[in-house]
Design an enzyme around this catalytic site. Structure first.
Site, PDB file in Angstrom:
ATOM      1  N   HIS A  11      17.926 -35.671 -23.373  1.00  0.00           N
ATOM      2  CA  HIS A  11      18.445 -34.379 -23.834  1.00  0.00           C
ATOM      3  C   HIS A  11      19.734 -34.527 -24.642  1.00  0.00           C
ATOM      4  O   HIS A  11      19.932 -33.834 -25.640  1.00  0.00           O
ATOM      5  CB  HIS A  11      18.651 -33.443 -22.643  1.00  0.00           C
ATOM      6  N   SER A  67      16.592 -29.389 -15.225  1.00  0.00           N
ATOM      7  CA  SER A  67      16.101 -30.767 -15.250  1.00  0.00           C
ATOM      8  C   SER A  67      16.358 -31.505 -13.952  1.00  0.00           C
ATOM      9  O   SER A  67      17.399 -31.313 -13.298  1.00  0.00           O
ATOM     10  CB  SER A  67      16.775 -31.538 -16.391  1.00  0.00           C
TER      11      SER A  67
END
Length: 455
Positions: A381, A307
């Site tokens: 997340h 990410s």
């Protein structure tokens, strides 16, 4: 007989409406007053067939409005289609006296803004759902300058939360055989790592070690809502450039056999519809893709992201300007101003020793006004139940990677047995689930901030 009658009636109304539109001079641009009148007529309509035609006409007028006229239309929506205080007071008085379900229901109905019923009726038109999504996109563009319109956005969010709930979403795998009309949208909507051309798209979709999944909604056809790109990998990936180049951890050409992989790496998640901002799809998407991949490739052990860390470079700049930060640390961070610093070994090591701990502090300790992690990707997340697992130095050496995060990328690990516990702890206490490695880096950052040396 009744169905035939309704169908004939609908066809007649549709043909009449089309004829009226053709008779109008094409050079005339409608104004918001015409649209308000069309919306009022729609709300007064009793027949289903006529409502469909009226909804289509109202949406057609909206599409032709200028930006200024759209703004005026939203302003009128606030006043002309709000809930009325008189019926609310009457319904509340009745409920206070009776305190039963019928009077409570009437109170609910009185409190609902007329806008919501208007949007429901506009949704009757063919393609109406997507047109309303685009309408909300226009509204979102106005909210910064006209925050008083937020009540309309609340109405949209309330309705979209029901219309786009998980039960209506369809998961589809995107590959090289997917219709070109959808593939073009994947190229256009990719928001994390830009797709350069069709060859780049083919590398991401056609290789045996790649997967791509998207959510669709039956009411908006081939428009994807959100999609995720996956690379099958041996071990947890730490750098994005090899993945984007089509390489893998096993060969320079990618994994020959997907069953050789032990990791599914989510390296790009893109929301496609601005008008659906705030409507949660990503958590459902990741969890369902994990299920799909687990069934296809049961040998997979790890489900992890690679990410970006948007906003970290800006936060780092603020630390460099903070006079309370120890001078040696501030001097180290000034090395970021040196062009191509990452190609100089001494500069790279100096910055690595400072930035990785600061990144851990940023992701673990820095919070917004709601007490949640400052970083939006971390909020996403962690809220899904993932663990902040690893901070990857020089994980993205593109210009964008340096600009938004000094080249850093992060692995968020989805451990299936821990997802629900992590999610509950995050929701209840804003707890950041993280690995021992990240916790050690965060402790090191606290020492650096005090001017203490670390090893």
């Amino acid at each position: 007989m009744n169905m035939l009658f309704l169908q004939e009636l609908f066809n007649n109304i549709t043909q009449r409406d089309a004829l009226l539109r053709r008779r109008q001079p094409e050079t005339l641009t409608p104004d918001h007053r015409q649209l308000i009148k069309a919306c009022q007529t729609l709300l007064e309509s009793d027949g289903e067939a006529s409502s469909i035609a009226l909804a289509s006409r109202a949406l057609a007028i909206y599409q032709r409005l200028s930006a200024a006229e759209k703004s005026s239309f939203f302003a009128r929506l606030m006043t002309d289609f709000a809930a009325e205080s008189g019926p609310i007071d009457t319904a509340y008085a009745a409920y206070q006296e009776a305190r039963d379900n019928p009077t409570l229901q009437r109170l609910f109905e009185a409190c609902e803004p007329r806008r919501q019923e208007l949007f429901r009726r506009l949704n009757l038109a063919s393609g109406g759902t997507y047109e309303l999504v685009k309408m909300r996109e226009d509204l979102l563009g106005l909210l910064r300058e006209q925050p008083e319109l937020a009540a309309i956005d609340d109405d949209f969010a309330h309705l979209f939360g029901s219309w786009f709930n998980r039960g209506f979403l369809m998961l589809k795998r995107i590959d090289w055989n997917t219709p070109a009309s959808i593939l073009e949208k994947i190229i256009r909507y990719e928001a994390v790592h830009e797709i350069q051309d069709w060859d780049d798209l083919r590398r991401r979709l056609d290789a045996r070690d790649r997967r791509c999944f998207a959510f669709f909604h039956p009411a908006i056809g081939d428009e994807p809502l959100i999609f995720v790109e996956v690379a099958l990998h041996k071990g947890l990936p730490s750098r994005i450039q090899p993945i984007l180049a089509g390489e893998s951890s096993l060969t320079k050409k990618g994994i020959d056999d997907p069953e050789d992989a032990d990791t599914a790496a989510f390296f790009g998640i893109s929301n496609c519809q601005t008008g659906l901002r705030g409507i949660s799809f990503g958590n459902f998407l990741i969890k369902q893709v994990v299920q799909e991949l687990s069934q296809e490739l049961p040998q997979l052990k790890y489900f992890v992201t690679l990410s970006p860390v948007p906003g970290f470079a800006q936060w780092l700049q603020e630390q460099r300007d903070d006079e309370h930060l120890p001078e040696p640390l501030r001097q180290s961070l000034k090395t970021l101003e040196t062009p191509e610093w990452h190609q100089d070994k001494a500069s790279e090591e100096l910055l690595k020793a400072a930035i990785r701990p600061l990144a851990a502090r940023y992701l673990v300790d820095e919070k917004n006004r709601l007490g949640l992690p400052l970083n939006p990707v971390a909020r996403f997340h962690l809220g899904n139940g993932a663990e902040l697992h690893r901070i990857n130095w020089l994980g993205d050496i593109s210009d964008k990677g340096f600009k938004q995060a000094a080249g850093l990328m992060v692995n968020y690990l989805y451990v299936l047995d821990d997802i629900e516990r992590n999610h509950e702890n995050y929701t209840a206490k804003a707890t950041v689930a993280c690995s021992s490695e990240v916790r050690d880096l965060a402790r090191r950052a606290r020492k650096l901030a005090k001017g203490e040396t670390t090893k």
